[in-house]
Design an enzyme around this catalytic site. Structure first.
Site, PDB file in Angstrom:
ATOM      1  N   GLY A  15       0.838  -1.203   0.000  1.00  0.00           N
ATOM      2  CA  GLY A  15       0.000   0.000   0.000  1.00  0.00           C
ATOM      3  C   GLY A  15       0.870   1.249   0.000  1.00  0.00           C
ATOM      4  N   ARG A  76       0.770  -4.673  -5.925  1.00  0.00           N
ATOM      5  CA  ARG A  76       0.855  -5.968  -5.236  1.00  0.00           C
ATOM      6  C   ARG A  76       1.009  -7.003  -6.340  1.00  0.00           C
ATOM      7  NH1 ARG A  76      -0.833  -4.456   0.051  1.00  0.00           N
ATOM      8  NH2 ARG A  76      -2.290  -2.732  -0.039  1.00  0.00           N
ATOM      9  N   ASP A 107       5.162  -5.325   5.920  1.00  0.00           N
ATOM     10  CA  ASP A 107       5.563  -6.679   6.267  1.00  0.00           C
ATOM     11  C   ASP A 107       5.614  -7.636   5.068  1.00  0.00           C
ATOM     12  OD1 ASP A 107       6.200  -7.724   8.784  1.00  0.00           O
ATOM     13  OD2 ASP A 107       4.502  -9.111   8.581  1.00  0.00           O
ATOM     14  N   THR A 129       4.337   2.002   5.745  1.00  0.00           N
ATOM     15  CA  THR A 129       2.936   1.574   5.704  1.00  0.00           C
ATOM     16  C   THR A 129       2.160   2.409   6.709  1.00  0.00           C
ATOM     17  OG1 THR A 129       1.376  -0.212   6.235  1.00  0.00           O
ATOM     18  CG2 THR A 129       3.526  -0.371   7.248  1.00  0.00           C
ATOM     19  N   ASP A 131      -0.223   1.488   8.440  1.00  0.00           N
ATOM     20  CA  ASP A 131      -0.816   0.650   9.498  1.00  0.00           C
ATOM     21  C   ASP A 131       0.036   0.473  10.753  1.00  0.00           C
ATOM     22  OD1 ASP A 131      -3.060   0.229   7.981  1.00  0.00           O
ATOM     23  OD2 ASP A 131      -2.296  -1.612   7.060  1.00  0.00           O
ATOM     24  N   ASP A 133       2.023  -1.761  11.389  1.00  0.00           N
ATOM     25  CA  ASP A 133       1.978  -3.162  11.800  1.00  0.00           C
ATOM     26  C   ASP A 133       3.234  -3.948  11.422  1.00  0.00           C
ATOM     27  OD1 ASP A 133       1.530  -3.080   9.108  1.00  0.00           O
ATOM     28  OD2 ASP A 133      -0.157  -4.473   9.111  1.00  0.00           O
ATOM     29  N   ARG A 175      -6.353  -3.508   8.783  1.00  0.00           N
ATOM     30  CA  ARG A 175      -6.954  -4.826   8.572  1.00  0.00           C
ATOM     31  C   ARG A 175      -6.704  -5.759   9.746  1.00  0.00           C
ATOM     32  NH1 ARG A 175      -4.379  -6.017   2.974  1.00  0.00           N
ATOM     33  NH2 ARG A 175      -3.000  -4.557   3.981  1.00  0.00           N
TER      34      ARG A 175
HETATM   35  P1  ATP Z   1       0.799  -2.768   3.449  1.00  0.00           P
HETATM   36  O1  ATP Z   1       0.993  -3.070   4.909  1.00  0.00           O
HETATM   37  O2  ATP Z   1       0.728  -1.319   3.170  1.00  0.00           O
HETATM   38  O3  ATP Z   1      -0.313  -3.559   2.823  1.00  0.00           O
HETATM   39  P2  ATP Z   1       2.732  -4.689   2.512  1.00  0.00           P
HETATM   40  O4  ATP Z   1       4.126  -4.565   2.056  1.00  0.00           O
HETATM   41  O5  ATP Z   1       2.512  -5.547   3.741  1.00  0.00           O
HETATM   42  O6  ATP Z   1       2.165  -3.229   2.700  1.00  0.00           O
HETATM   43  P3  ATP Z   1       1.575  -6.696   0.785  1.00  0.00           P
HETATM   44  O7  ATP Z   1       0.520  -6.575  -0.255  1.00  0.00           O
HETATM   45  O8  ATP Z   1       1.345  -7.650   1.907  1.00  0.00           O
HETATM   46  O9  ATP Z   1       1.848  -5.222   1.299  1.00  0.00           O
HETATM   47  O10 ATP Z   1       2.951  -7.137   0.081  1.00  0.00           O
HETATM   48  C1  ATP Z   1       3.442  -6.465  -1.059  1.00  0.00           C
HETATM   49  C2  ATP Z   1       3.995  -7.465  -2.040  1.00  0.00           C
HETATM   50  O11 ATP Z   1       5.059  -8.203  -1.423  1.00  0.00           O
HETATM   51  C3  ATP Z   1       3.016  -8.542  -2.496  1.00  0.00           C
HETATM   52  O12 ATP Z   1       2.190  -8.115  -3.539  1.00  0.00           O
HETATM   53  C4  ATP Z   1       3.935  -9.682  -2.919  1.00  0.00           C
HETATM   54  O13 ATP Z   1       4.451  -9.445  -4.210  1.00  0.00           O
HETATM   55  C5  ATP Z   1       5.074  -9.558  -1.914  1.00  0.00           C
HETATM   56  N1  ATP Z   1       4.833 -10.497  -0.791  1.00  0.00           N
HETATM   57  C6  ATP Z   1       3.901 -10.397   0.159  1.00  0.00           C
HETATM   58  N2  ATP Z   1       3.949 -11.469   1.003  1.00  0.00           N
HETATM   59  C7  ATP Z   1       4.944 -12.256   0.547  1.00  0.00           C
HETATM   60  C8  ATP Z   1       5.492 -13.497   0.970  1.00  0.00           C
HETATM   61  N3  ATP Z   1       5.047 -14.143   2.054  1.00  0.00           N
HETATM   62  N4  ATP Z   1       6.500 -14.029   0.234  1.00  0.00           N
HETATM   63  C9  ATP Z   1       6.983 -13.382  -0.833  1.00  0.00           C
HETATM   64  N5  ATP Z   1       6.508 -12.210  -1.294  1.00  0.00           N
HETATM   65  C10 ATP Z   1       5.499 -11.640  -0.622  1.00  0.00           C
END
Ligand code: ATP
Length: 329
Positions: A15, A76, A107, A129, A131, A133, A175
């Site tokens: 995000g 994503r 994360d 992020t 959040d 989190d 979330r």
């Molecule tokens: P936000 O907290 O703002 O949603 P985020 O980085 O946690 O940010 P995610 O959508 O969970 O957002 O992850 C971003 C991208 O990282 C995913 O679209 C995917 O490509 C990659 N990713 C997420 N989880 C994994 C995982 N367990 N293993 C490998 N790649 C991952």
């Protein structure tokens, strides 16, 4: 330790969060000062897989420190979460002769970074992020701006709620984490704050508690009520319907949604993003590898990426205590 870095790449993922641009700027300008070449990967891991990569210079990050969103765009990518995706990403980075990749995200993005590091890529992560989190850090870029945006909106809702003698349920982002909800709930003097961390999954019981609380406050002379509900709990419309039915108090819902993601970053977000960005480049220059930059006990620190992802954090007890203490009569 000696650094053998000549070229780095930077991407934003997950995000978008206000302050990501300030982090990108700090990384790019800090790296250029070290004599590194810099590439920008567009649209996170998705852009990496599509080889959507551009060269960056000092001017590419001009006039962005005050802007919300991310100039590198974000995405994503489900393909990147597969073995084939990670291997392809690593191959593309090697083809571009990238010696280190900076990932700015949450994360999930860090988990992707860990997978890439296992393919031999040198990874540096910066928490971005709204959040808050990410377990290893007390601060994530974007959280402060998101809280201020939500607080401002809730203050406005309070005006109309108090004029009409209503109950307002305001759903804020989060979330699986209630950090925005608790901070905004405390900062706006909400009567109730509902967060995933304290939710037992029983919506009827939660509604009954809200109604009992509204009745008690009504008895004490209160005519309007603010309930801040985290996205992870949801059910705001259903709660409003039931509260109105049970208490007779007109109850309305506002879902703040994506407004919380946008806007010009606050001073704190720009400052923290810049400090974290420069810290990242300092680590590279000193020859470190595979680090997550974090803010812990008032200082910018860094952890090994595997260790950072194993960490867990709970909502600080004083926050839940104050939430319970002050917002209820
Ligand atoms: P936000 O907290 O703002 O949603 P985020 O980085 O946690 O940010 P995610 O959508 O969970 O957002 O992850 C971003 C991208 O990282 C995913 O679209 C995917 O490509 C990659 N990713 C997420 N989880 C994994 C995982 N367990 N293993 C490998 N790649 C991952």
């Amino acid at each position: 330790m000696e650094s053998n870095i000549k070229k780095i790449a930077v991407l934003t993922s997950g995000g978008d969060a206000p302050g990501m641009n300030a982090a990108v700027r700090a990384v790019v300008r800090g790296a250029l000062k070290q004599g590194f070449k810099v590439l920008g990967v567009k649209r996170g891991y998705q852009g990496l897989l599509e080889d959507d990569i551009v060269e960056m210079d000092a001017a590419s990050v001009s006039d962005i420190i005050q802007k919300g969103g991310t100039v590198l765009k974000t995405a994503r990518s489900s393909r990147f979460a597969t073995k084939e995706g990670v291997e392809t990403g690593a191959r593309i980075l090697r083809e571009h002769e990238v010696d280190a990749l900076v990932v700015i995200g949450g994360d999930g993005s860090f988990r992707g970074a860990l997978d890439l590091s296992r393919e031999g890529i040198n990874l540096f992560c910066i928490p971005g992020t709204i959040d808050l989190d990410v377990a290893c850090t007390d601060y994530t870029i974007g959280f402060d701006t998101a809280c201020n945006t939500a607080m401002d909106a809730i203050d406005k809702i309070r005006d109309t709620s108090s004029s009409h003698g209503r109950c307002s349920i305001i759903e804020v982002m989060g979330r699986s984490a209630g950090y925005i909800a608790t901070h905004c709930g405390i900062a706006t003097g909400a009567e109730d704050v509902l967060i995933p961390e304290l939710y037992n999954g029983d919506i009827e019981e939660t509604i009954q508690k809200l109604c009992d609380h509204i009745e008690a406050n009504k008895g004490a002379g209160k005519t309007h009520f603010l309930v801040v509900n985290a996205e992870g709990i949801g059910h705001s419309e259903y709660m409003a319907e039931k509260i109105q039915e049970k208490t007779g108090v007109k109850t309305v819902v506002t879902i703040l949604g994506y407004i919380q993601r946008g806007g010009s970053p606050s001073c704190r977000d720009r400052f923290m993003a810049t400090m974290m960005g420069v810290h990242t480049i300092d680590l590279m220059a000193m020859g470190y590898s595979n680090r997550v930059v974090a803010f812990k006990d008032g200082e910018i620190v860094d952890y090994d990426i595997q260790k950072a992802l194993r960490m867990r954090k709970d909502m600080p007890q004083d926050i839940t205590r104050v939430t319970r203490l002050l917002v209820r009569f």
